[in-house]
Design an enzyme around this catalytic site. Structure first.
Site, PDB file in Angstrom:
ATOM      1  N   CYS A 256     -17.069  -7.922   1.117  1.00 44.24           N
ATOM      2  CA  CYS A 256     -18.134  -7.962   2.108  1.00 44.24           C
ATOM      3  C   CYS A 256     -17.930  -6.814   3.081  1.00 44.24           C
ATOM      4  O   CYS A 256     -16.957  -6.796   3.817  1.00 44.24           O
ATOM      5  CB  CYS A 256     -18.060  -9.240   2.942  1.00 44.24           C
ATOM      6  SG  CYS A 256     -18.470 -10.698   2.030  1.00 44.24           S
TER       7      CYS A 256
ATOM      8  N   ASN B 221      -5.600  -8.903  -8.341  1.00 42.51           N
ATOM      9  CA  ASN B 221      -5.671  -9.694  -7.115  1.00 42.51           C
ATOM     10  C   ASN B 221      -6.975 -10.470  -6.969  1.00 42.51           C
ATOM     11  O   ASN B 221      -7.028 -11.454  -6.246  1.00 42.51           O
ATOM     12  CB  ASN B 221      -5.449  -8.802  -5.886  1.00 42.51           C
ATOM     13  CG  ASN B 221      -6.229  -7.510  -5.948  1.00 42.51           C
ATOM     14  OD1 ASN B 221      -6.105  -6.734  -6.902  1.00 42.51           O
ATOM     15  ND2 ASN B 221      -7.054  -7.276  -4.958  1.00 42.51           N
TER      16      ASN B 221
ATOM     17  N   THR C  88      13.373   5.530  10.614  1.00 40.37           N
ATOM     18  CA  THR C  88      14.336   4.457  10.852  1.00 40.37           C
ATOM     19  C   THR C  88      13.878   3.195  10.124  1.00 40.37           C
ATOM     20  O   THR C  88      12.720   2.796  10.227  1.00 40.37           O
ATOM     21  CB  THR C  88      14.459   4.178  12.366  1.00 40.37           C
ATOM     22  OG1 THR C  88      14.941   5.379  12.984  1.00 40.37           O
ATOM     23  CG2 THR C  88      15.412   3.038  12.651  1.00 40.37           C
TER      24      THR C  88
ATOM     25  N   SER D 111       5.166  -6.364  -2.122  1.00 41.61           N
ATOM     26  CA  SER D 111       4.831  -6.531  -0.716  1.00 41.61           C
ATOM     27  C   SER D 111       5.331  -7.888  -0.244  1.00 41.61           C
ATOM     28  O   SER D 111       5.016  -8.921  -0.848  1.00 41.61           O
ATOM     29  CB  SER D 111       3.309  -6.448  -0.527  1.00 41.61           C
ATOM     30  OG  SER D 111       2.982  -6.770   0.806  1.00 41.61           O
TER      31      SER D 111
ATOM     32  N   GLN E 229       0.944  -8.923  -6.674  1.00 45.77           N
ATOM     33  CA  GLN E 229       0.410 -10.281  -6.830  1.00 45.77           C
ATOM     34  C   GLN E 229       1.320 -11.213  -7.620  1.00 45.77           C
ATOM     35  O   GLN E 229       1.160 -12.429  -7.544  1.00 45.77           O
ATOM     36  CB  GLN E 229      -0.967 -10.238  -7.495  1.00 45.77           C
ATOM     37  CG  GLN E 229      -2.090  -9.800  -6.565  1.00 45.77           C
ATOM     38  CD  GLN E 229      -2.390 -10.816  -5.466  1.00 45.77           C
ATOM     39  OE1 GLN E 229      -2.301 -12.027  -5.676  1.00 45.77           O
ATOM     40  NE2 GLN E 229      -2.745 -10.334  -4.290  1.00 45.77           N
TER      41      GLN E 229
ATOM     42  N   THR F 278       0.837  -1.203   0.000  1.00 48.68           N
ATOM     43  CA  THR F 278       0.000   0.000   0.000  1.00 48.68           C
ATOM     44  C   THR F 278       0.873   1.254   0.000  1.00 48.68           C
ATOM     45  O   THR F 278       0.650   2.184  -0.782  1.00 48.68           O
ATOM     46  CB  THR F 278      -0.927  -0.001   1.235  1.00 48.68           C
ATOM     47  OG1 THR F 278      -1.780  -1.148   1.146  1.00 48.68           O
ATOM     48  CG2 THR F 278      -1.780   1.252   1.293  1.00 48.68           C
TER      49      THR F 278
HETATM   50  C1  PLP Z   1      -2.027  -6.999  -1.077  1.00 47.65           C
HETATM   51  C2  PLP Z   1      -1.970  -6.022  -2.195  1.00 47.65           C
HETATM   52  C3  PLP Z   1      -1.576  -4.693  -1.972  1.00 47.65           C
HETATM   53  C4  PLP Z   1      -1.313  -4.154  -0.595  1.00 47.65           C
HETATM   54  O1  PLP Z   1      -0.150  -4.629  -0.012  1.00 47.65           O
HETATM   55  P1  PLP Z   1       0.018  -4.517   1.580  1.00 47.65           P
HETATM   56  O2  PLP Z   1       1.423  -4.902   1.828  1.00 47.65           O
HETATM   57  O3  PLP Z   1      -0.959  -5.467   2.183  1.00 47.65           O
HETATM   58  O4  PLP Z   1      -0.243  -3.090   1.945  1.00 47.65           O
HETATM   59  C5  PLP Z   1      -1.481  -3.857  -3.060  1.00 47.65           C
HETATM   60  N1  PLP Z   1      -1.769  -4.278  -4.303  1.00 47.65           N
HETATM   61  C6  PLP Z   1      -2.147  -5.542  -4.564  1.00 47.65           C
HETATM   62  C7  PLP Z   1      -2.430  -5.961  -5.957  1.00 47.65           C
HETATM   63  C8  PLP Z   1      -2.276  -6.445  -3.519  1.00 47.65           C
HETATM   64  O5  PLP Z   1      -2.681  -7.701  -3.776  1.00 47.65           O
END
Ligand code: PLP
Length: 383
Positions: free
Chosen positions: A327, A153, A239, A201, A181, A73
């Site tokens: 949901c 996703n 940090t 991520s 993803q 994110t």
């Molecule tokens: C999970 C996801 C995010 C967010 O990543 P986080 O580390 O949970 O903040 C962003 N983009 C996609 C396509 C994701 O699947």
């Protein structure tokens, strides 16, 4: 049967080696990597090793092109807001798609609402694909940034990023892709894809939660979105989360080892699952494409049923999956992605996303299909 976890698109467990690699960084190698004393230097060296491993995962030539963030994110926020703010004198038009993750969509909304940017959202076809020609047609003189996710996703559609990025390159426009993803499911090469910015991520590929990275191609300017010290080469203050970064580095190493084999295994499990579903159920629909689909994603609609009831019953049987629709505490609202692919209501409200992981087995899939048969039969009899 033990718990069966089929929600790896939401998050994955940290690998044992990742946890082991992280341990010393809680209380042995704990100095601040920004400190110039000896323990600080040791910490800094570990941080740079981790950066190197992440760079290698995505084929980045220079480790300094990696900025650690607090997750996918934040990486998306930094990419969108950072690049938009740094280039606003050239223009204030951004192109993205209607099926992005909310981290991208809401960042665009923020730029529109608070900073006067104009956003064009490209639509997608019934399988979720963006059309490169449509991207071309929507480019304006003041377009400064294009952001298209590498794969969706919810429905697993793999976008033609290379083609889309080429359009951006021809027009001298910065190109960002949310690749969260695809790590661990597709080979990533930022130079082959020719992207300028790419989000990752760690917790989506067996790393720890709360850490991610943004690839920032050398020469691309960003306005930092967190102000403070000059960490991460002045692109992300604060940090460094050294422990998590080490975990992400380790996860990157592990996931790239024998990646082709892992992908083949996921693909054959996915094939098996989809075949089993279609041979056991009528009136189902695979959402997203059959080809150019994430190997871990199986998004399936059970006509006229309710995804929430299916998920609830699966959960009672210790099977974890997710709704294709979001949901919002009990009330099922169809997700923006399912709306965009034009799914009819009877399919949209019944979409269930199963996302596979490296540890899932055929036996687990058999069990899930068997339970699903009981559940679907019962739910249909109640209608
Ligand atoms: C999970 C996801 C995010 C967010 O990543 P986080 O580390 O949970 O903040 C962003 N983009 C996609 C396509 C994701 O699947």
């Amino acid at each position: 049967m033990k718990n069966i976890y089929l929600d790896h698109a939401a998050t994955t467990p940290a690998a044992e080696e990742v946890i082991e690699a992280m341990k010393p960084f809680y209380n042995e190698i704990y100095a601040n990597p920004a400190s110039s004393h000896f323990p600080g230097q040791k910490a800094a060296a570990a941080l740079e090793d981790a950066r190197e491993s992440v760079a290698e995962l995505i084929g980045a030539k220079k480790a300094e092109e990696i900025v650690f963030t607090a997750g996918g994110t934040e990486a998306d926020n930094l990419a969108l807001k950072g690049a938009a703010m740094a280039n606003s004198e050239e223009g204030k038009h951004i192109i993205t798609t209607a099926v992005e993750h909310h981290a991208v969509l809401k960042s665009c909304e923020y730029l529109e609402k608070h900073l006067g940017f104009e956003i064009t959202q490209l639509g997608v076809d019934q399988e979720g694909f963006v059309n490169p020609q449509e991207l071309k047609d929507n480019i304006r003189n003041d377009t400064i940034l294009i952001s298209v996710m590498a794969a969706n996703n919810e429905i697993g559609t793999i976008q033609p990023i290379k083609e889309l990025a080429a359009v951006a390159r021809e027009n001298n426009i910065i190109f960002h892709t949310d690749a969260v993803q695809i790590a661990g499911q597709l080979k990533i090469d930022v130079n082959d894809m020719n992207v300028d910015l790419l989000s990752l991520s760690a917790h989506k590929f067996n790393g720890p939660k709360g850490i991610g990275a943004l690839f920032v191609r050398k020469g691309i300017e960003l306005v930092p979105q967190i102000s403070g010290g000059s960490q991460e080469r002045k692109r992300r203050a604060g940090t460094a989360n050294l422990t998590a970064a080490v975990g992400m580095g380790k996860a990157a190493e592990i996931v790239s080892t024998n990646l082709d084999k892992k992908i083949t295994k996921l693909c054959s499990l996915q094939d098996y699952f989809i075949k089993e579903l279609f041979s056991n159920f009528d009136e189902i629909k695979l959402n997203g494409p059959r080809e150019q689909r994430l190997p871990a994603n199986v998004n399936i609609s059970f006509k006229n049923l309710d995804a929430e009831s299916i998920l609830f019953n699966l959960s009672l049987n210790n099977i974890a999956a997710a709704a294709g629709s979001a949901c919002a505490s009990g009330s099922l609202s169809v997700s923006h992605v399912l709306k965009e692919i034009g799914l009819k209501k009877e399919y949209a409200k019944s979409a269930v996303r199963f996302s596979l992981g490296f540890s899932n087995t055929k036996e687990e899939i058999d069990y899930v299909v068997q339970k699903l048969k009981e559940i679907i039969e019962r739910l249909k009899s109640l209608q």
